[in-house]
Design a protein around this motif. Structure first.
Motif, PDB file in Angstrom:
ATOM      1  N   LEU A  57       0.869  -1.163   0.000  1.00  0.00           N
ATOM      2  CA  LEU A  57       0.000   0.000   0.000  1.00  0.00           C
ATOM      3  C   LEU A  57       0.913   1.221   0.000  1.00  0.00           C
ATOM      4  O   LEU A  57       1.734   1.388   0.895  1.00  0.00           O
ATOM      5  CB  LEU A  57      -0.894  -0.023   1.239  1.00  0.00           C
ATOM      6  CG  LEU A  57      -2.002   1.002   1.329  1.00  0.00           C
ATOM      7  CD1 LEU A  57      -2.968   0.860   0.151  1.00  0.00           C
ATOM      8  CD2 LEU A  57      -2.749   0.846   2.642  1.00  0.00           C
ATOM      9  N   VAL A  58       0.787   2.068  -1.016  1.00  0.00           N
ATOM     10  CA  VAL A  58       1.695   3.186  -1.225  1.00  0.00           C
ATOM     11  C   VAL A  58       0.908   4.489  -1.209  1.00  0.00           C
ATOM     12  O   VAL A  58      -0.110   4.612  -1.903  1.00  0.00           O
ATOM     13  CB  VAL A  58       2.425   3.033  -2.586  1.00  0.00           C
ATOM     14  CG1 VAL A  58       3.347   4.205  -2.845  1.00  0.00           C
ATOM     15  CG2 VAL A  58       3.179   1.714  -2.637  1.00  0.00           C
ATOM     16  N   ALA A  59       1.378   5.472  -0.429  1.00  0.00           N
ATOM     17  CA  ALA A  59       0.725   6.780  -0.380  1.00  0.00           C
ATOM     18  C   ALA A  59       0.955   7.508  -1.700  1.00  0.00           C
ATOM     19  O   ALA A  59       2.059   7.474  -2.256  1.00  0.00           O
ATOM     20  CB  ALA A  59       1.274   7.603   0.779  1.00  0.00           C
ATOM     21  N   THR A  60      -0.078   8.171  -2.208  1.00  0.00           N
ATOM     22  CA  THR A  60       0.041   8.957  -3.435  1.00  0.00           C
ATOM     23  C   THR A  60       0.202  10.442  -3.129  1.00  0.00           C
ATOM     24  O   THR A  60       0.396  11.250  -4.036  1.00  0.00           O
ATOM     25  CB  THR A  60      -1.189   8.754  -4.343  1.00  0.00           C
ATOM     26  OG1 THR A  60      -2.367   9.104  -3.610  1.00  0.00           O
ATOM     27  CG2 THR A  60      -1.268   7.303  -4.803  1.00  0.00           C
ATOM     28  N   ARG A  61       0.082  10.791  -1.857  1.00  0.00           N
ATOM     29  CA  ARG A  61       0.297  12.163  -1.386  1.00  0.00           C
ATOM     30  C   ARG A  61       0.520  12.080   0.113  1.00  0.00           C
ATOM     31  O   ARG A  61       0.376  11.023   0.725  1.00  0.00           O
ATOM     32  CB  ARG A  61      -0.892  13.055  -1.731  1.00  0.00           C
ATOM     33  CG  ARG A  61      -2.194  12.642  -1.066  1.00  0.00           C
ATOM     34  CD  ARG A  61      -3.263  13.722  -1.205  1.00  0.00           C
ATOM     35  NE  ARG A  61      -4.544  13.341  -0.690  1.00  0.00           N
ATOM     36  CZ  ARG A  61      -4.892  13.371   0.593  1.00  0.00           C
ATOM     37  NH1 ARG A  61      -4.035  13.721   1.519  1.00  0.00           N
ATOM     38  NH2 ARG A  61      -6.113  13.020   0.961  1.00  0.00           N
ATOM     39  N   ASP A  62       0.899  13.201   0.726  1.00  0.00           N
ATOM     40  CA  ASP A  62       1.046  13.227   2.177  1.00  0.00           C
ATOM     41  C   ASP A  62      -0.305  12.951   2.820  1.00  0.00           C
ATOM     42  O   ASP A  62      -1.334  13.480   2.384  1.00  0.00           O
ATOM     43  CB  ASP A  62       1.565  14.585   2.649  1.00  0.00           C
ATOM     44  CG  ASP A  62       3.023  14.812   2.276  1.00  0.00           C
ATOM     45  OD1 ASP A  62       3.719  13.816   1.985  1.00  0.00           O
ATOM     46  OD2 ASP A  62       3.460  15.971   2.281  1.00  0.00           O
ATOM     47  N   ILE A  63      -0.294  12.126   3.856  1.00  0.00           N
ATOM     48  CA  ILE A  63      -1.518  11.758   4.564  1.00  0.00           C
ATOM     49  C   ILE A  63      -1.411  12.286   5.984  1.00  0.00           C
ATOM     50  O   ILE A  63      -0.442  12.002   6.686  1.00  0.00           O
ATOM     51  CB  ILE A  63      -1.725  10.226   4.549  1.00  0.00           C
ATOM     52  CG1 ILE A  63      -1.816   9.720   3.110  1.00  0.00           C
ATOM     53  CG2 ILE A  63      -2.967   9.849   5.351  1.00  0.00           C
ATOM     54  CD1 ILE A  63      -1.860   8.210   2.983  1.00  0.00           C
ATOM     55  N   ASP A  64      -2.395  13.077   6.386  1.00  0.00           N
ATOM     56  CA  ASP A  64      -2.394  13.665   7.727  1.00  0.00           C
ATOM     57  C   ASP A  64      -2.659  12.601   8.780  1.00  0.00           C
ATOM     58  O   ASP A  64      -3.346  11.598   8.528  1.00  0.00           O
ATOM     59  CB  ASP A  64      -3.476  14.746   7.834  1.00  0.00           C
ATOM     60  CG  ASP A  64      -3.204  15.941   6.928  1.00  0.00           C
ATOM     61  OD1 ASP A  64      -2.013  16.240   6.689  1.00  0.00           O
ATOM     62  OD2 ASP A  64      -4.177  16.561   6.463  1.00  0.00           O
ATOM     63  N   GLU A  65      -2.142  12.835   9.973  1.00  0.00           N
ATOM     64  CA  GLU A  65      -2.390  11.936  11.085  1.00  0.00           C
ATOM     65  C   GLU A  65      -3.893  11.852  11.330  1.00  0.00           C
ATOM     66  O   GLU A  65      -4.590  12.867  11.357  1.00  0.00           O
ATOM     67  CB  GLU A  65      -1.691  12.450  12.350  1.00  0.00           C
ATOM     68  CG  GLU A  65      -1.847  11.514  13.531  1.00  0.00           C
ATOM     69  CD  GLU A  65      -1.069  11.986  14.748  1.00  0.00           C
ATOM     70  OE1 GLU A  65      -1.504  11.634  15.862  1.00  0.00           O
ATOM     71  OE2 GLU A  65      -0.069  12.699  14.593  1.00  0.00           O
ATOM     72  N   GLY A  66      -4.405  10.650  11.438  1.00  0.00           N
ATOM     73  CA  GLY A  66      -5.823  10.434  11.677  1.00  0.00           C
ATOM     74  C   GLY A  66      -6.676  10.420  10.424  1.00  0.00           C
ATOM     75  O   GLY A  66      -7.860  10.104  10.489  1.00  0.00           O
ATOM     76  N   GLU A  67      -6.092  10.762   9.269  1.00  0.00           N
ATOM     77  CA  GLU A  67      -6.854  10.763   8.013  1.00  0.00           C
ATOM     78  C   GLU A  67      -7.062   9.335   7.525  1.00  0.00           C
ATOM     79  O   GLU A  67      -6.163   8.500   7.594  1.00  0.00           O
ATOM     80  CB  GLU A  67      -6.087  11.563   6.955  1.00  0.00           C
ATOM     81  CG  GLU A  67      -6.785  11.652   5.620  1.00  0.00           C
ATOM     82  CD  GLU A  67      -5.972  12.430   4.580  1.00  0.00           C
ATOM     83  OE1 GLU A  67      -6.460  12.505   3.440  1.00  0.00           O
ATOM     84  OE2 GLU A  67      -4.885  12.945   4.890  1.00  0.00           O
ATOM     85  N   GLU A  68      -8.246   9.075   7.035  1.00  0.00           N
ATOM     86  CA  GLU A  68      -8.544   7.750   6.506  1.00  0.00           C
ATOM     87  C   GLU A  68      -7.731   7.493   5.245  1.00  0.00           C
ATOM     88  O   GLU A  68      -7.593   8.365   4.392  1.00  0.00           O
ATOM     89  CB  GLU A  68     -10.035   7.643   6.178  1.00  0.00           C
ATOM     90  CG  GLU A  68     -10.435   6.292   5.629  1.00  0.00           C
ATOM     91  CD  GLU A  68     -11.915   6.200   5.309  1.00  0.00           C
ATOM     92  OE1 GLU A  68     -12.382   5.066   5.122  1.00  0.00           O
ATOM     93  OE2 GLU A  68     -12.593   7.240   5.242  1.00  0.00           O
ATOM     94  N   ILE A  69      -7.190   6.290   5.124  1.00  0.00           N
ATOM     95  CA  ILE A  69      -6.473   5.895   3.914  1.00  0.00           C
ATOM     96  C   ILE A  69      -7.494   5.328   2.950  1.00  0.00           C
ATOM     97  O   ILE A  69      -8.202   4.374   3.268  1.00  0.00           O
ATOM     98  CB  ILE A  69      -5.368   4.871   4.220  1.00  0.00           C
ATOM     99  CG1 ILE A  69      -4.330   5.499   5.140  1.00  0.00           C
ATOM    100  CG2 ILE A  69      -4.737   4.359   2.932  1.00  0.00           C
ATOM    101  CD1 ILE A  69      -3.264   4.549   5.621  1.00  0.00           C
ATOM    102  N   CYS A  70      -7.589   5.940   1.759  1.00  0.00           N
ATOM    103  CA  CYS A  70      -8.569   5.530   0.753  1.00  0.00           C
ATOM    104  C   CYS A  70      -7.871   5.227  -0.563  1.00  0.00           C
ATOM    105  O   CYS A  70      -6.921   5.905  -0.948  1.00  0.00           O
ATOM    106  CB  CYS A  70      -9.590   6.632   0.524  1.00  0.00           C
ATOM    107  SG  CYS A  70     -10.649   6.922   1.953  1.00  0.00           S
TER     108      CYS A  70
END
Length: 157
Positions: free
Chosen positions: A92-105
């Motif tokens: 699973l690879v992030a496509t942008r910065d993900i904030d703490e607590g943000e749902e991964i979609c």
């Protein structure tokens, strides 16, 4: 063998119809088409543990799953020390910065890959996206009468 109803007690080898329906629903609501073979020669439906908990967000997704290690372009092997990347694996690879607590979609498939019909049938929801508004109909062409009627209205050459 499938039985209707359930079975009391422990040791049994038969699957009930209710258990089959449950397993079928769980699998197909979480499965995704994974490329297999050289040059993505085929696709197999499978569940990726962890990734199957990601919800769909279409164009607004912040992550994607991908095959890692097969072409040597991925980061470190599982031990964190790098290596020859000989063992392909999914990640699973992030496509942008993900904030703490943000749902991964993730996206369950872009509009070219999955229509609202497929999203509804497989996952139980639709998107408000006109590009996804499509419906596949199976038309019976069992007789020349059907084919002639479809030719007359321009649906067949």
């Amino acid at each position: 063998m499938l039985e209707e109803g359930g079975s009391e007690g422990g040791d049994r080898s038969e699957l009930t119809a209710a258990e089959f329906r449950w397993a079928f629903g769980v699998f197909w609501s979480r499965a995704m088409g994974l490329p297999v073979g050289e040059d993505d020669a085929g696709v197999v439906e499978a569940i990726l543990p962890g990734v199957d908990f990601c919800n769909h967000r279409g164009k607004g997704s912040n992550a994607r799953w991908e095959l890692l290690g097969a072409d040597g372009s991925a980061e470190a092997d599982g031990d964190g020390e790098g290596g020859d990347h000989a063992e392909p694996r999914y990640g699973l690879v992030a496509t942008r910065d993900i904030d703490e607590g943000e749902e991964i979609c993730i996206s369950y498939g872009d509009a070219n890959a999955k229509s609202n019909e497929e999203l509804l049938f497989l996952y139980g929801f639709v998107e408000e996206d006109e590009a996804r508004d499509a419906l596949a109909l199976a038309l019976p062409l069992g007789s020349e009468t059907h084919a002639t009627a479809l030719r007359e209205i321009g649906l067949l050459p």
